[in-house]
Design a protein around this motif. Structure first.
Motif, PDB file in Angstrom:
ATOM      1  N   UNK A  67      23.666 -21.459   1.604  1.00 33.36           N
ATOM      2  CA  UNK A  67      24.887 -22.259   1.759  1.00 33.36           C
ATOM      3  C   UNK A  67      24.586 -23.742   1.641  1.00 33.36           C
ATOM      4  N   UNK A  68      23.430 -24.156   2.158  1.00 35.25           N
ATOM      5  CA  UNK A  68      23.050 -25.564   2.036  1.00 35.25           C
ATOM      6  C   UNK A  68      22.983 -26.005   0.587  1.00 35.25           C
ATOM      7  N   UNK A  69      22.450 -25.160  -0.268  1.00 35.08           N
ATOM      8  CA  UNK A  69      22.357 -25.486  -1.693  1.00 35.08           C
ATOM      9  C   UNK A  69      23.745 -25.463  -2.341  1.00 35.08           C
ATOM     10  N   UNK A  70      24.549 -24.478  -1.999  1.00 39.98           N
ATOM     11  CA  UNK A  70      25.889 -24.367  -2.598  1.00 39.98           C
ATOM     12  C   UNK A  70      26.727 -25.613  -2.292  1.00 39.98           C
ATOM     13  N   UNK A  71      26.588 -26.150  -1.089  1.00 41.00           N
ATOM     14  CA  UNK A  71      27.409 -27.297  -0.661  1.00 41.00           C
ATOM     15  C   UNK A  71      26.647 -28.625  -0.710  1.00 41.00           C
ATOM     16  N   UNK A  72      25.513 -28.677  -1.398  1.00 34.88           N
ATOM     17  CA  UNK A  72      24.639 -29.853  -1.373  1.00 34.88           C
ATOM     18  C   UNK A  72      25.252 -31.104  -1.985  1.00 34.88           C
ATOM     19  N   UNK A  73      25.975 -31.006  -3.079  1.00 34.65           N
ATOM     20  CA  UNK A  73      26.455 -32.195  -3.781  1.00 34.65           C
ATOM     21  C   UNK A  73      27.945 -32.444  -3.617  1.00 34.65           C
ATOM     22  N   UNK A  74      28.478 -32.029  -2.502  1.00 34.07           N
ATOM     23  CA  UNK A  74      29.912 -32.199  -2.257  1.00 34.07           C
ATOM     24  C   UNK A  74      30.187 -33.631  -1.803  1.00 34.07           C
ATOM     25  N   UNK A  75      31.091 -34.302  -2.520  1.00 35.25           N
ATOM     26  CA  UNK A  75      31.492 -35.646  -2.096  1.00 35.25           C
ATOM     27  C   UNK A  75      32.973 -35.908  -2.353  1.00 35.25           C
ATOM     28  N   UNK A 131      26.345 -26.578   7.442  1.00 30.62           N
ATOM     29  CA  UNK A 131      26.353 -27.292   6.159  1.00 30.62           C
ATOM     30  C   UNK A 131      27.751 -27.437   5.560  1.00 30.62           C
ATOM     31  N   UNK A 132      28.644 -26.499   5.865  1.00 32.21           N
ATOM     32  CA  UNK A 132      30.001 -26.615   5.328  1.00 32.21           C
ATOM     33  C   UNK A 132      30.769 -27.694   6.079  1.00 32.21           C
ATOM     34  N   UNK A 133      30.540 -27.815   7.374  1.00 34.46           N
ATOM     35  CA  UNK A 133      31.150 -28.909   8.138  1.00 34.46           C
ATOM     36  C   UNK A 133      30.674 -30.249   7.587  1.00 34.46           C
ATOM     37  N   UNK A 134      29.391 -30.364   7.310  1.00 38.72           N
ATOM     38  CA  UNK A 134      28.845 -31.591   6.722  1.00 38.72           C
ATOM     39  C   UNK A 134      29.503 -31.870   5.378  1.00 38.72           C
ATOM     40  N   UNK A 135      29.698 -30.836   4.573  1.00 36.70           N
ATOM     41  CA  UNK A 135      30.336 -31.014   3.258  1.00 36.70           C
ATOM     42  C   UNK A 135      31.770 -31.504   3.410  1.00 36.70           C
ATOM     43  N   UNK A 136      32.499 -30.982   4.389  1.00 33.66           N
ATOM     44  CA  UNK A 136      33.856 -31.471   4.635  1.00 33.66           C
ATOM     45  C   UNK A 136      33.834 -32.952   4.997  1.00 33.66           C
ATOM     46  N   UNK A 137      32.886 -33.354   5.841  1.00 37.56           N
ATOM     47  CA  UNK A 137      32.786 -34.777   6.201  1.00 37.56           C
ATOM     48  C   UNK A 137      32.435 -35.616   4.979  1.00 37.56           C
ATOM     49  N   UNK A 138      31.496 -35.120   4.171  1.00 35.68           N
ATOM     50  CA  UNK A 138      31.094 -35.848   2.966  1.00 35.68           C
ATOM     51  C   UNK A 138      32.236 -35.965   1.958  1.00 35.68           C
ATOM     52  N   UNK A 139      33.190 -35.030   2.035  1.00 34.15           N
ATOM     53  CA  UNK A 139      34.353 -35.070   1.142  1.00 34.15           C
ATOM     54  C   UNK A 139      35.472 -35.943   1.710  1.00 34.15           C
ATOM     55  N   UNK A 140      35.225 -36.567   2.869  1.00 35.18           N
ATOM     56  CA  UNK A 140      36.189 -37.521   3.402  1.00 35.18           C
ATOM     57  C   UNK A 140      36.985 -37.065   4.610  1.00 35.18           C
ATOM     58  N   UNK A 141      36.708 -35.890   5.154  1.00 36.19           N
ATOM     59  CA  UNK A 141      37.445 -35.413   6.324  1.00 36.19           C
ATOM     60  C   UNK A 141      36.866 -36.025   7.595  1.00 36.19           C
ATOM     61  N   UNK A 142      37.730 -36.411   8.552  1.00 33.78           N
ATOM     62  CA  UNK A 142      37.221 -36.834   9.859  1.00 33.78           C
ATOM     63  C   UNK A 142      36.462 -35.679  10.522  1.00 33.78           C
TER      64      UNK A 142
END
Length: 195
Positions: A67-75, A131-142
């Motif tokens: 999952x870490x790899x799947x969501x690695x480049x989310x911005x 890692x999915x929570x981190x991806x949501x934050x990286x995509x701009x979610x509080x």
């Protein structure tokens, strides 16, 4: 001086163990019958995995997509939706598609036998949720919305995996997965739940 464990042999054993557990279930896992079923000895299972708990943890790790790899480049939200869709495909079409049964078994057992399986169930959720929570934050979610969105993706897709395994109605379940991902990613704000 003892010989170090052979990583190739460990991986081979792990594949055989996971395949066996998917067919037979994990509820009454006993090392001696498992060893016989996969063509080794209980001593070798202990050598490679430490104990029953180590074996379960290794089987769970082996069974989950990276999952870490799947969501690695989310911005962006668009990349977040694409990664969530990639996760759905990994769970239902990729190499892990047959491994979902083991995850669902462990999660069910963690509610009925929490002393034995609770730690594995919690770990199975956390290792995907973080890692999915981190991806949501990286995509701009509080932060608070990121945790809620990630929970919706993780728990929602897991529930849809169970539906697909039970019904085999791929078209309907794929459509539900697409709707779930869209709802989780492209929503303005999560509604409050009365407490």
């Amino acid at each position: 001086m003892p010989r170090p464990p052979d990583p190739d042999r460990r991986a081979q054993l792990l594949r055989a163990i996971v395949d066996h557990l998917e067919r037979t279930g994990i509820d009454d896992l006993s090392l001696a019958p498992l060893a016989e079923a996969v063509g080794t000895s209980k001593r070798m299972l202990l050598y490679y995995f430490g104990d029953r708990g180590g074996l379960i943890a290794a089987a769970m790790e082996f069974s989950r997509p990276d999952v870490g790899q799947i969501f690695a480049n989310v911005d962006t939200p668009e990349r977040l939706a694409a990664a969530s869709t990639d996760l759905w495909h990994a769970l239902t079409r990729g190499a892990q598609r047959h491994r979902v049964r083991l995850l669902l078994q462990v999660l069910a057992l963690s509610t009925t036998a929490p002393d034995t399986y609770g730690p594995y169930g919690r770990r199975a959720v956390e290792v995907v949720l973080d890692p999915i929570t981190t991806a949501f934050r990286d995509a701009g979610f509080p932060a608070d919305e990121a945790a809620v969105g990630a929970t919706l993706v993780v728990s929602g897709l897991r529930g849809l995996c169970q539906d697909l395994l039970v019904t085999t109605e791929r078209e309907r379940v794929d459509a539900a997965a697409a709707l779930l991902v869209h709802s989780a990613v492209f929503v303005d704000a999560a509604p409050a739940i009365d407490r």
